[in-house]
Structures are given as C-alpha cells and as structure tokens.
Write an enzyme that holds these catalytic residues in place. Structure first.
Site, mmCIF file in Angstrom:
data_model
loop_
_atom_site.group_PDB
_atom_site.id
_atom_site.type_symbol
_atom_site.label_atom_id
_atom_site.label_comp_id
_atom_site.label_asym_id
_atom_site.label_seq_id
_atom_site.Cartn_x
_atom_site.Cartn_y
_atom_site.Cartn_z
ATOM 1 N N HIS A 148 -2.925 8.204 0.351
ATOM 2 C CA HIS A 148 -1.767 7.301 0.443
ATOM 3 C C HIS A 148 -0.655 7.848 -0.425
ATOM 4 C CE1 HIS A 148 -0.217 2.840 0.088
ATOM 5 N NE2 HIS A 148 0.777 3.713 0.216
ATOM 6 N N HIS A 202 3.634 8.977 0.282
ATOM 7 C CA HIS A 202 4.742 9.161 1.225
ATOM 8 C C HIS A 202 5.469 10.424 0.785
ATOM 9 C CE1 HIS A 202 4.352 4.929 2.646
ATOM 10 N NE2 HIS A 202 3.812 4.808 1.448
ATOM 11 N N GLU A 205 0.139 -5.660 0.073
ATOM 12 C CA GLU A 205 0.747 -5.045 -1.126
ATOM 13 C C GLU A 205 1.478 -6.173 -1.853
ATOM 14 O OE1 GLU A 205 3.765 -2.132 -0.229
ATOM 15 O OE2 GLU A 205 3.986 -1.498 -2.319
ATOM 16 N N ASP A 255 1.128 6.979 -3.961
ATOM 17 C CA ASP A 255 2.157 6.269 -3.176
ATOM 18 C C ASP A 255 3.477 7.057 -3.141
ATOM 19 O OD1 ASP A 255 3.031 4.269 -1.486
ATOM 20 O OD2 ASP A 255 3.158 2.709 -3.007
ATOM 21 N N ASP A 256 4.298 6.928 -4.184
ATOM 22 C CA ASP A 256 5.590 7.629 -4.252
ATOM 23 C C ASP A 256 5.706 8.222 -5.653
ATOM 24 O OD1 ASP A 256 6.920 6.697 -1.623
ATOM 25 O OD2 ASP A 256 6.158 4.846 -2.513
#
Ligand code: ADE
Ligand code: ZN
Length: 345
Positions: free
Chosen positions: A24, A26, A207, A285-286
C-alpha cells in the site's frame, strides 16, 4: 517457525533487516519535495512554494482531504514518461534500502489525464521501472491502478477503457481519494467489469469512513484486500469475518497519525488487529508526505506499542501472504524471512 524471544534492543535492527513486501503505497505520494522542485524546473511548472523547505513545512494535515489537496498540487510537475520512470526508480531505490523485496504500487491515471497526459505516458513510465526493478534494485514490483472515488463511476469506466490496451502491465484495480460520502457501492458496476477482465481487486475502506464501507468493499466490490481498514475494530462481526476469511488489511500507521485518524501512535490499533488474528500488514501509503518509508512505520509503531519479535515475524509473513505474487515466489520469500530471523537467535 519456532519463536524464541529476540531482545527488545535488537527489534529495530530486526525490523530493518527482515525482508518484506509493501502493498500500500501511492507512487505519487513518494515524490519528495526535492524531486518536485527538480521536475518542476525541468518541465517549467511553476510551484506555489518558493523553496523545498517551505513546501515540506506545508506538510501538516488535519484530515485526508487537507492532504489530498497538497498531494494533487505535487503531481502537476509530472509531464513525461521519463518523469514517471524517475519517480518510480527513486521509490524503488528507497524501498530496497528498507529490505522491501516486492512492492505493489498504486497509481492513478485520472489525475494525470486531467492534466492532459495520456494513460500510456503514465503506465509505460511506471511499468518500465517495474520491469527493471529485479536488475536495478534486486526486487520485484507490480502496478495497481486506483480509481479516484471523488469522481463518477462513468469516469472510472472511461479510465478502465483507456488502460485496456495496457492490460498486461497492470495487476489490479483499487479505489482511493476522498472516502467520506463516496461509498464503495458507487463503483459496483466498474469493479464488476474489472473482475470480469481478470484484475485483482482492492479498495481503500475504513480509513476515515465507517465499518459499513468495509462490508460493502467486500460484499459489493468483492475485493480481496482492504486498504487501511482500521475502523473494522468498531464492528465485532466484521472483525470475525476478516479473521475467518483471512482478508488482509494494508495498514499505514504514520499515515493514520499524520491524517489525525489517531492522536498518537500509542493509540493505534495495529497490535489489537494482529492479536485478533487479522492478516494485518504495515505500509507507508505516501511516504514523502507522512514522515517515513516502510521501516520508519515499523520502528516507530513497534516502539509506541511495545510490540515484539513475534509481531514482526507475523507482519512480514502476512505481507507475502497478502501479496499477489505466485506461490513459488511467496515460499522463497518466507524461507528467506525464516533465515533472517534464525540469524537473530
Ligand atoms: N491517495 C493517496 N493516499 C491516500 C489515502 N491515504 N487515502 C485515500 N486516498 C489516497
Ligand atoms: Zn492509500
């Protein structure tokens, strides 16, 4: 694997050294401010911030939407296939340093087609980096296209249509962006079509949104993994379903902290999820926006929650079990994981 306890002071080293899969992240969220400035300059895209430092200083968020606004501003510097290749290589190099041996990378085409780029420019740049990952970075990587849920289902269908000629370069379809007010069922038809086309399916759910969004991601979209899913703990029947059906959650602790899902990491529910028998994994995630790549997520969360080596083993093993790699690669990675753990005893 037979577990003996590894002393607490060796846990950070163990977490760094253990092989893991990242499921996961991005790719647009891996754009570091330095790279945003470099690409902005080479593509002559003006930025709203005068310096790298002032951009990084703006990374203070109160919820998902406040982050998505600045994240989308960062993507405006991406113009060419080479930009998508370079962005991916920067992430893969960083992931390799964290002993990530396999990554399933989220991207979206809708942001970029909205800026006038073609889906081929995006996918071909990303895919070339994935293809070169084994030689360049000693790891494998594959691509998952996320539809943007604040846009319509019709627009998601258009996006799916655009990538059909690139079908073989994409392993799965996901669902990202603003969760509240955009429940999974909004995308029931396009996910059914993606399923018919043979894509693996995942979706962000739970989330910020309620546990009911996780139910509908499973029962309406028929996804195989839930991205985030931390709100499941509010629903005992859902917890039982996730554990029984071994549906993985791709949890992102530093993201949850930075987007104020939890006020502190010590209040994060990762340990509860794991101890309830959920196939939880740890992811970034980011990472450029949330203060750390995957190992930083592991080390900070373990310190905050007092987790030990058995949790570390389970999380790394879960990452391979939850991944879309074939069984022989999975077995090879788990055998390697066992060897690394054995070297700590
Ligand atoms: N896109 C990038 N990061 C995201 C997140 N944490 N949730 C939803 N969409 C995203
Ligand atoms: Zn995400």
């Amino acid at each position: 694997m037979n577990h003996k306890t590894i002393p607490a002071e060796r846990i950070p080293e163990l977490l760094r050294r253990m092989p893991k899969a990242e499921l996961h992240m991005h790719i647009e969220g891996s754009l570091e401010p330095e790279l945003i400035f470099a690409m902005g300059q080479r593509n002559r895209v003006p930025l709203a911030y005068p310096s790298v430092e002032s951009l990084r200083d703006a990374y203070v968020f109160d919820n998902l939407q406040s982050f998505l606004d600045i994240y989308h501003a960062g993507t405006t510097v991406l113009k060419t296939e080479q930009d998508f290749f370079d962005m991916s290589c920067a992430y893969l190099a960083r992931a390799q340093a964290d002993n990530v041996v396999h990554a399933e990378i989220f991207f979206d085409t809708q942001t970029h087609t909205g800026h006038g780029l073609s889906a081929e420019t995006v996918v071909n740049g990303l895919y070339r980096a994935c293809e070169e990952a084994p030689q360049r970075y000693g790891m494998t990587a594959s691509l998952i296209l996320c539809f943007l849920r604040h846009l319509s289902e019709e627009e998601a269908f258009e996006c799916l249509e655009q990538v059909l000629p690139l079908r073989d370069k994409i392993v799965g379809i996901g669902l990202a962006s603003s969760e509240m007010g955009h429940p999974p069922e909004k995308f029931s038809k396009v996910f059914a079509r993606a399923r018919e086309l043979g894509f693996r399916l995942v979706a962000h759910a739970g989330e910020e949104g309620p546990a009911s969004y996780i139910w509908s991601a499973l029962d309406v979209l028929k996804v195989e993994r839930i991205d985030h899913g931390v709100q499941a703990l509010t629903d005992p029947a859902l917890m039982q379903r996730l554990a029984q059906d071994r549906i993985p959650l791709t949890v992102c602790p530093l993201s949850n902290l930075k987007l104020c899902v939890y006020p502190t990491l010590a209040q994060h529910n990762l340990r509860h999820l794991l101890e309830a028998g959920i196939v939880a994994t740890v992811n970034s995630d980011d990472p450029a926006y949330f203060g750390g790549y995957i190992n930083e997520n592991f080390t900070q969360t373990f310190a905050a929650l007092g987790m030990h080596s058995q949790h570390a083993y389970q999380l790394a093993r879960n990452s391979f079990e939850a991944s879309f790699i074939d069984t022989s690669a999975r077995d090879k990675h788990i055998a390697h994981l066992d060897t690394v753990f054995a070297s700590f005893y």
